[in-house]
Design an enzyme around this catalytic site. Structure first.
Site, PDB file in Angstrom:
ATOM      1  N   HIS A 155       0.835  -1.218   0.000  1.00  0.00           N
ATOM      2  CA  HIS A 155       0.000   0.000   0.000  1.00  0.00           C
ATOM      3  C   HIS A 155       0.860   1.255   0.000  1.00  0.00           C
ATOM      4  O   HIS A 155       1.830   1.374   0.744  1.00  0.00           O
ATOM      5  CB  HIS A 155      -1.030  -0.011   1.131  1.00  0.00           C
ATOM      6  CG  HIS A 155      -0.498   0.076   2.529  1.00  0.00           C
ATOM      7  ND1 HIS A 155      -0.215   1.271   3.152  1.00  0.00           N
ATOM      8  CD2 HIS A 155      -0.248  -0.890   3.446  1.00  0.00           C
ATOM      9  CE1 HIS A 155       0.189   1.040   4.386  1.00  0.00           C
ATOM     10  NE2 HIS A 155       0.196  -0.261   4.595  1.00  0.00           N
ATOM     11  N   ASP A 214       5.975   0.942   7.222  1.00  0.00           N
ATOM     12  CA  ASP A 214       4.562   0.755   6.932  1.00  0.00           C
ATOM     13  C   ASP A 214       4.063   1.835   5.980  1.00  0.00           C
ATOM     14  O   ASP A 214       3.612   2.886   6.424  1.00  0.00           O
ATOM     15  CB  ASP A 214       3.775   0.794   8.247  1.00  0.00           C
ATOM     16  CG  ASP A 214       2.314   0.453   8.073  1.00  0.00           C
ATOM     17  OD1 ASP A 214       1.971  -0.171   7.063  1.00  0.00           O
ATOM     18  OD2 ASP A 214       1.517   0.832   8.956  1.00  0.00           O
ATOM     19  N   GLU A 249      -5.154   1.853   2.361  1.00  0.00           N
ATOM     20  CA  GLU A 249      -5.185   0.682   3.236  1.00  0.00           C
ATOM     21  C   GLU A 249      -5.344   1.088   4.696  1.00  0.00           C
ATOM     22  O   GLU A 249      -6.039   0.415   5.459  1.00  0.00           O
ATOM     23  CB  GLU A 249      -3.900  -0.136   3.043  1.00  0.00           C
ATOM     24  CG  GLU A 249      -3.903  -1.488   3.736  1.00  0.00           C
ATOM     25  CD  GLU A 249      -3.416  -1.451   5.161  1.00  0.00           C
ATOM     26  OE1 GLU A 249      -3.519  -2.482   5.855  1.00  0.00           O
ATOM     27  OE2 GLU A 249      -2.921  -0.391   5.614  1.00  0.00           O
ATOM     28  N   GLU A 250      -4.708   2.194   5.070  1.00  0.00           N
ATOM     29  CA  GLU A 250      -4.635   2.536   6.486  1.00  0.00           C
ATOM     30  C   GLU A 250      -5.981   2.892   7.107  1.00  0.00           C
ATOM     31  O   GLU A 250      -6.267   2.489   8.229  1.00  0.00           O
ATOM     32  CB  GLU A 250      -3.662   3.709   6.699  1.00  0.00           C
ATOM     33  CG  GLU A 250      -2.213   3.382   6.413  1.00  0.00           C
ATOM     34  CD  GLU A 250      -1.595   2.410   7.406  1.00  0.00           C
ATOM     35  OE1 GLU A 250      -2.314   1.895   8.275  1.00  0.00           O
ATOM     36  OE2 GLU A 250      -0.381   2.167   7.310  1.00  0.00           O
ATOM     37  N   ASP A 254       3.482  -6.217   3.531  1.00  0.00           N
ATOM     38  CA  ASP A 254       3.008  -5.161   4.418  1.00  0.00           C
ATOM     39  C   ASP A 254       3.304  -5.517   5.866  1.00  0.00           C
ATOM     40  O   ASP A 254       2.424  -5.436   6.723  1.00  0.00           O
ATOM     41  CB  ASP A 254       1.501  -4.933   4.202  1.00  0.00           C
ATOM     42  CG  ASP A 254       0.981  -3.708   4.951  1.00  0.00           C
ATOM     43  OD1 ASP A 254       1.815  -2.894   5.400  1.00  0.00           O
ATOM     44  OD2 ASP A 254      -0.242  -3.578   5.094  1.00  0.00           O
ATOM     45  N   HIS A 285       2.962   3.094  12.959  1.00  0.00           N
ATOM     46  CA  HIS A 285       1.956   4.158  13.112  1.00  0.00           C
ATOM     47  C   HIS A 285       2.413   5.276  14.052  1.00  0.00           C
ATOM     48  O   HIS A 285       1.581   5.907  14.705  1.00  0.00           O
ATOM     49  CB  HIS A 285       0.630   3.578  13.624  1.00  0.00           C
ATOM     50  CG  HIS A 285      -0.073   2.695  12.659  1.00  0.00           C
ATOM     51  ND1 HIS A 285      -1.327   2.168  12.907  1.00  0.00           N
ATOM     52  CD2 HIS A 285       0.290   2.221  11.444  1.00  0.00           C
ATOM     53  CE1 HIS A 285      -1.708   1.415  11.887  1.00  0.00           C
ATOM     54  NE2 HIS A 285      -0.734   1.431  10.982  1.00  0.00           N
TER      55      HIS A 285
END
Length: 506
Positions: free
Chosen positions: A310, A322, A356-357, A384, A455
């Site tokens: 992604h 990520d 995606e997130e 991922d 994140h």
């Protein structure tokens, strides 16, 4: 890092690939923020005779392809240099933002430079924007007041401009929340948990994803969630939370591990009030795109091996693990396969999914747009889980899958990944393809330290080891070629994976 090519003779590259000592992952080693390891050329490794048993079942042409794919992946440094362009150049890439669109254009330019055909496919995405955010434990007889390190969750509602103040109630599960009933009305619900290792993510992710909406239904005024993290220097880790359309929304934030522990201790001694200010907003949905690229197969171009990652990231850090690492792995696989003297039998297609997130719109849009093609998608791989070293291969396919692929694992031995592993092979963006029974293949990487920075503001380029990234890139390139070149096909699975959510997403 230079992108200049250090070319190995094909025979030498394959010798090094088979004979190199596998890297043993060190789960206890935390990522270093101040040192970026240098790439060591495999040309300095001892060359051993190529054991015939290691290549049993592969033809001379296939061995030649192994050298041409793995050698450059290990020595050119192209994937790390490209990751630097994406993270330091484009930056954070939350769906709907200008940076997300810049990432789309960057990907198209990069594929063009690689000689790989690429195009955009439209996706409508949410456009949530982070604003001012801060909080504090309100002064009382027991404390002069303490600041809270917090970060709004994606999808959170804002507080009033002046903020909100309320008493905190702690819960450790959704069941515990439900049992409190009306006792949470007018309060801030604090979701606490004990995440200590990567495998715990699936156990506690529901507190972040579903907890705030559940608290809103019971009359809470806000929610705090302990960050889902395996390491912390008082750094909050964001992530998506989901509210039902037309349902109650409330302000929701992740709080650092240290501050979560402070809240827990203080609640043992009596009532605690928190004041929080969140200035986030939900803007109208935005037009965006998946980026799709492919190397067309020489014999069966309608049969597709899909490589996915992604392109979006959260708006904090620069999304290096990520999912910048996954993006450059699959892009590099396409570049190297496109340079082979002969294309593989089947088409290798790369999809860089958007959103995606905080919505999975890209994965759903691809599955809908290509619904008629999905029966011809013979395998799909999603990268991922960060840029760690490769560990092995997992399968979600019908009977006979391991027997079909086993001869093709030998070139992964020198990377430490020449084995089958139990567990998930799917990923979030592949999940909309489940109804079409597409076989999934996981190139598993060591993600034991992934949630140290996941994140958070710390997900930056310096946390990615170029050597680990190059090894996983080599593994992805070879497995993509193997799936596209193997004479036989993986049998389609009877249904979706049933072991629960993937260990590293979302």
């Amino acid at each position: 890092m230079s992108t200049s090519v250090f070319a190995l003779p094909v025979s030498l590259a394959l010798h090094l690939l088979i004979s190199a000592a596998p890297v043993s992952p060190s789960p206890a080693a935390a990522p270093k923020a101040t040192q970026v390891p240098k790439v060591s050329s495999p040309a300095t490794a001892p060359v051993k005779p190529l054991p015939a048993s290691a290549v049993k079942g592969l033809t001379a042409a296939q061995l030649d392809a192994a050298g041409r794919l793995v050698g450059p992946a290990l020595t050119e440094g192209h994937s790390y240099a490209r990751l630097a362009e994406l993270t330091d150049g484009v930056g954070p890439r939350l769906s709907g933002s200008e940076s997300a669109e810049a990432a789309v254009q960057w990907a198209l330019r990069s594929f063009k430079a690689d000689g790989v055909k690429a195009w955009k496919e439209p996706v409508k995405v949410p456009h949530w924007v982070r604003g001012e955010e801060h909080g504090e434990i309100v002064a009382s007889e027991r404390t002069r007041g303490l600041p809270l390190s917090l970060m709004a969750l994606g999808g959170s509602a804002p507080t009033p401009p002046e903020g909100l103040t309320a008493e905190v109630v702690e819960v450790g599960s959704l069941e515990e929340l439900a049992a409190l009933g009306d006792q949470v009305k007018g309060r801030i619900v604090f979701f606490n948990h004990g995440m200590a290792e990567a495998a715990d993510y699936g156990r506690f992710a529901g507190l972040r994803g579903r907890g705030p909406a559940a608290a809103a239904k019971q009359g809470a005024v806000a929610a705090l969630v302990r960050s889902l993290a395996t390491a912390s220097l008082r750094s909050p880790h964001t992530g998506a939370t989901r509210f039902e359309e037309g349902g109650s929304h409330l302000p929701a934030a992740a709080v650092s591990v240290e501050d979560a522990l402070t809240l827990h201790r203080m609640l043992q001694g009596g009532a605690v009030k928190v004041r929080m200010v969140l200035g986030c907003s939900e803007l109208p949905e935005a037009d965006s795109s998946n980026v799709v690229a492919e190397v067309r197969g020489r014999e069966k171009p309608d049969e597709v091996v899909l490589l996915g990652a992604h392109l979006d990231s959260w708006d904090v850090g620069t999304g290096a693990h990520d999912d910048g690492a996954g993006v450059v792995m699959v892009m590099e696989a396409a570049r190297l396969i496109a340079k082979l003297p002969q294309a593989p039998r089947r088409t290798v297609r790369v999809v860089l999914f958007m959103n995606e997130e905080n919505g999975l719109r890209g994965g759903r849009a691809y599955a809908e747009a290509h619904a008629k093609e999905l029966p011809k998608h013979v395998a799909a791989v999603e990268m991922d889980a960060g840029g760690g070293p490769p560990l092995g291969v997992s399968l979600h396919a019908g009977p006979g899958g391991e027997a079909l692929l086993k001869p093709w694992l030998a070139p992964l031995d020198g990377l430490g990944a020449g084995r089958f592993m139990e567990g998930h092979a799917t990923g979030a963006d592949l999940s909309p393809m489940d109804p079409a029974h597409v076989p999934f293949v996981g190139v598993r990487v060591d993600s034991s330290r992934y949630f140290d920075v996941h994140h958070s503001m710390a997900d930056t380029l310096d946390k990615v080891d170029p050597r680990d990234l190059s090894r996983s890139t080599a593994a992805v390139a070879w497995m993509a070629y193997a799936l596209a070149e193997a004479p036989g096909l993986l049998a389609r699975p009877a249904g979706p994976e049933s072991e629960g959510p993937p260990p590293a997403k979302k």
